[in-house]
Every structure is written in structure tokens, then in C-alpha cells.
Design a protein around this motif. Structure first.
Motif, mmCIF file in Angstrom:
data_model
loop_
_atom_site.group_PDB
_atom_site.id
_atom_site.type_symbol
_atom_site.label_atom_id
_atom_site.label_comp_id
_atom_site.label_asym_id
_atom_site.label_seq_id
_atom_site.Cartn_x
_atom_site.Cartn_y
_atom_site.Cartn_z
ATOM 1 N N LYS A 186 2.098 -5.293 6.189
ATOM 2 C CA LYS A 186 1.259 -6.398 5.704
ATOM 3 C C LYS A 186 0.697 -7.075 6.951
ATOM 4 C CE LYS A 186 3.529 -7.242 1.256
ATOM 5 N NZ LYS A 186 2.466 -6.640 0.425
ATOM 6 N N GLU A 191 2.192 -13.167 4.943
ATOM 7 C CA GLU A 191 2.519 -12.196 3.885
ATOM 8 C C GLU A 191 3.867 -11.542 4.153
ATOM 9 O OE1 GLU A 191 -1.407 -9.838 2.577
ATOM 10 O OE2 GLU A 191 -1.221 -10.057 4.750
ATOM 11 N N ARG A 192 4.128 -11.230 5.415
ATOM 12 C CA ARG A 192 5.405 -10.576 5.732
ATOM 13 C C ARG A 192 6.567 -11.544 5.475
ATOM 14 N NH1 ARG A 192 2.157 -8.853 10.178
ATOM 15 N NH2 ARG A 192 3.278 -10.113 11.711
#
Ligand code: PLP
Ligand code: MN
Length: 368
Positions: A186, A191-192
Motif C-alpha cells: 500500500k 493506508e499501511r
């Protein structure tokens, strides 16, 4: 069939036959040291993933820097490591099929070899193979912590499977496998962090429910090169399974806030045609370098762009007018290191422009 090595120790890099898999030893060792230093204060240990390097030599170098063992993805990789003297191996995957299980049980006589399950049927067949082989096999429950690839649901389903394992006299419950594969690439750190926040939370809850049933998790494993810092900081994961960090491929370099490692693995290629103006062609197409995660980058030559791969040709555009000479060697950074390594029999280790070592890639190839 094992090919003869494309180089000899002492040769200059320009003399190495191509395409060859080059390992820049200074960058590689810096990556191993960096991972050891990053994990040291977290309490999480490295169990590096050998599906990346497929080599007992590299496994030993990782373990000399504190890795507690190795992960593998299949029995053939476990064999290469166990026969190479690696004492602690986790097959971070399911193993199905009588022949494979018999091989696994045979290995358990020379190394500790743990394996994962996400189905009671696997537990029964692995218990039978362990009984037949006269060994006891540690088994982890794999949970689906977000990637929806393998794994039972976290919580009660995982607890039920763990109890089935613990009830077998031929198995030992070893903990949880909780790897979030789709989080690794990602692109944004946000997002991670969101993906691993969720993974850590469902894993934490499952560990707690297991504890309430009297089952401890000696191993809670997961984390890859893109997210390992998050798992290590969570306080939930005991083991980090990063593999690509040792080589750092082109696709990981495309993450925003990329992992802090240097490119150490290259496909060395030779310019073999310049007949078309503005174009140079190298002898490394997609049989020489994996392109599933994007085309390779030309290392240290920003004016050259690899734009097309056919079986045995790599097409480069010369964007700065500085065309490479016929016969010139170029270092290509693979988009994806793991399947690129799988195409070669030898690492050609280089330092200061000279070949220093040749290491066999013992677990390469299609055998499962
Ligand atoms: N652990 C498991 C089970 C994996 O399948 C993978 C890669 O797919 C990894 C760890 C981490 O690999 P890498 O660090 O090479 O991305
Ligand atoms: Mn990979």
C-alpha cells in the motif's frame, strides 16, 4: 540443471557473464545490519523469510545478526535450509499432499520445522504424517488478519482449530501466523498503518481468547518489508517475517516513506544492440528479471529507462542522449526480487568492483 557460475572470485564486474544475479555485498550487509538495529529495541525478533533468498548462506548471515530462525513458503525451501544447517524453520503456509508431508516429517528429525494450518483436515493429515515419521511437529494457526488469502477467521474459529492441534499427541500448538500480505505495498504510510492496526487488533483479541482457554502463543508471526515497523511496535507480534529487506526491490522503493534499505540485488545485463536511434537493447528480458511488480529500473543511469521486456530482450530508451556502448554492462534493479532470484543458480557477490564470492541458490526452481 545447475548451471556453471557466470563468474570467478577476483574477476572485475565488467567481466561477469550476463545475465547474472549480482549481490552488492556492502549494500546487502548494510541492510542486514539496519534490520537488526531497527528491531533490537522493539522486543520482536526477526524470522526472516527465505522465500526471498532461497539460500542457507544468507540465512546464516541473518541468524548471525540475531534472527531466531527462518520462514519458508514450501517444503523444498525447508529442505534446502535444514540440509544447510539451519536449526529453526517455520513453513509460513499450508502443506497439503502425502509426499510433501512425509518429506516434512523427515526434516523434523534434523531441524525444528513448524507448519501452519487453517483447516482441521490439514491438522489431521499432518498429525498422521508426524506419527508415521515418529516426530512431533509444532503447528501454528493461520488467521486471516485482512488480506483474505489464507487463514481462518480470528477469534472463536482460530481458538477451535488451536484446540484441535493441542489435542494431538503428534503436534504441538506453536501460536499464530498473522501476515497481512496486501498491506505491504500500500503506497501511503496511512493506508499501511490502518491495515496493520486492524491486523494487530484482531490478532491481539485472538491471543487473549487463546490464553483464556489455557493456550499460550510462543510465536505470533507476521510483518513484511513494507510494514514490519508497525507489527514490531504493536506489542502483539513476537516474530517479524520480512524477506525482501535484504535486497530492496524496485516496487518497495515506490512506497511513500519507503523502507530504509538499499538496493543490493541487481540483474547484470549487457547492451547487445543499438541499431535503433534512441534505443539500447540488453540481454535481460523477462526470463532474466521478474516483471510482475513492474519493469526493472536502470541503476545509477537516470537517463536510461527500461520500457519493454520480451523473452530475451530488454528495451531501454535513451532519454538524455547519453547512449551506452555496445557491450557495456548495466545493473538492473528488479521490480520484484523474490521471483527474480528464483531464475538463477548463483549469487555473484561483488565488492569494490570485484567478484568476492559465489553462493548457490539451493532452493530455486519449481519443486514444491
Ligand atoms: N510472511 C509471509 C507469510 C509472506 O507470504 C511474505 C511475502 O509474501 C512475507 C512474510 C514478507 O515478505 P517481504 O518482506 O519479502 O515482502
Ligand atoms: Mn515478494
Amino acid at each position: 540443471m545447475l548451471q556453471p557460475p557466470p563468474a570467478e572470485p577476483g574477476m572485475r564486474e565488467e567481466e561477469v557473464d550476463t545475465p547474472a544475479l549480482l549481490l552488492d555485498l556492502d549494500a546487502f550487509e548494510a541492510n542486514l545490519d539496519a534490520m537488526a538495529a531497527l528491531l533490537a529495541p522493539t522486543g520482536a525478533k526477526l524470522r526472516a523469510h527465505a522465500k526471498t533468498h532461497k539460500s542457507a548462506v544468507i540465512a546464516r548471515l541473518q541468524m548471525a545478526r540475531g534472527a531466531v530462525g527462518q520462514c519458508v513458503q514450501k517444503v523444498a525451501e525447508a529442505e534446502a535450509l535444514a540440509w544447510g544447517g539451519i536449526p529453526d524453520i517455520l513453513v509460513s503456509n499450508q502443506v497439503v499432499g502425502g509426499r510433501k508431508l512425509a518429506r516434512l516429517a523427515a526434516l523434523a528429525k534434523i531441524s525444528s520445522v513448524a507448519v501452519c494450518a487453517d483447516d482441521a483436515e490439514q491438522v489431521a493429515t499432518i498429525a498422521a504424517a508426524a506419527e508415521a515419521g515418529g516426530v512431533r511437529i509444532p503447528m501454528l494457526v493461520e488467521i486471516d488478519c485482512g488480506a483474505a488469502r489464507c487463514g481462518v477467521a480470528p477469534g472463536p474459529a482460530a481458538v477451535a482449530l488451536a484446540e484441535t492441534i493441542a489435542a494431538s499427541p503428534h503436534l504441538r500448538f506453536g501460536g499464530l501466523q498473522s501476515y497481512h500480505g496486501s498491506a505491504q505495498h500500500k503506497r501511503t504510510p496511512e493506508e499501511r498503518a490502518a491495515a496493520i492496526g486492524h491486523a494487530a487488533e484482531v490478532t491481539r483479541r485472538t491471543v487473549e481468547q487463546l490464553r483464556q482457554r489455557g493456550l499460550d502463543c510462543p510465536i505470533v508471526g507476521g510483518g513484511g518489508t513494507g510494514t514490519f515497523g508497525l507489527e514490531a511496535a504493536s506489542g502483539v507480534y513476537t516474530e517479524i517475517q520480512a524477506g525482501s529487506y535484504a535486497f530492496m526491490d524496485g516496487d518497495y522503493a515506490r512506497n511513500q516513506a519507503p523502507p530504509p534499505f538499499r538496493h543490493s540485488l541487481f540483474v547484470l545485463a549487457t547492451v547487445m544492440s543499438r541499431a535503433i536511434p534512441g534505443v539500447a537493447v540488453v540481454d535481460a528480458g523477462h526470463k532474466a528479471v521478474a516483471i510482475d511488480s513492474g519493469l526493472p529500473l536502470v541503476h545509477d543511469r537516470p537517463g536510461l529507462r527500461y520500457v519493454g521486456a520480451s523473452d530475451e530482450h530488454g528495451k531501454l530508451l535513451v532519454e538524455d542522449g547519453n547512449a551506452p556502448a555496445l557491450g557495456e554492462r548495466l545493473r538492473l534493479v528488479p521490480g520484484h526480487c523474490d521471483p527474480t532470484v528464483d531464475r538463477y543458480d548463483w549469487y555473484v557477490g561483488v565488492r569494490g568492483g570485484r567478484v568476492e564470492c559465489l553462493w548457490p541458490i539451493a532452493a530455486r526452481g519449481g519443486m514444491a
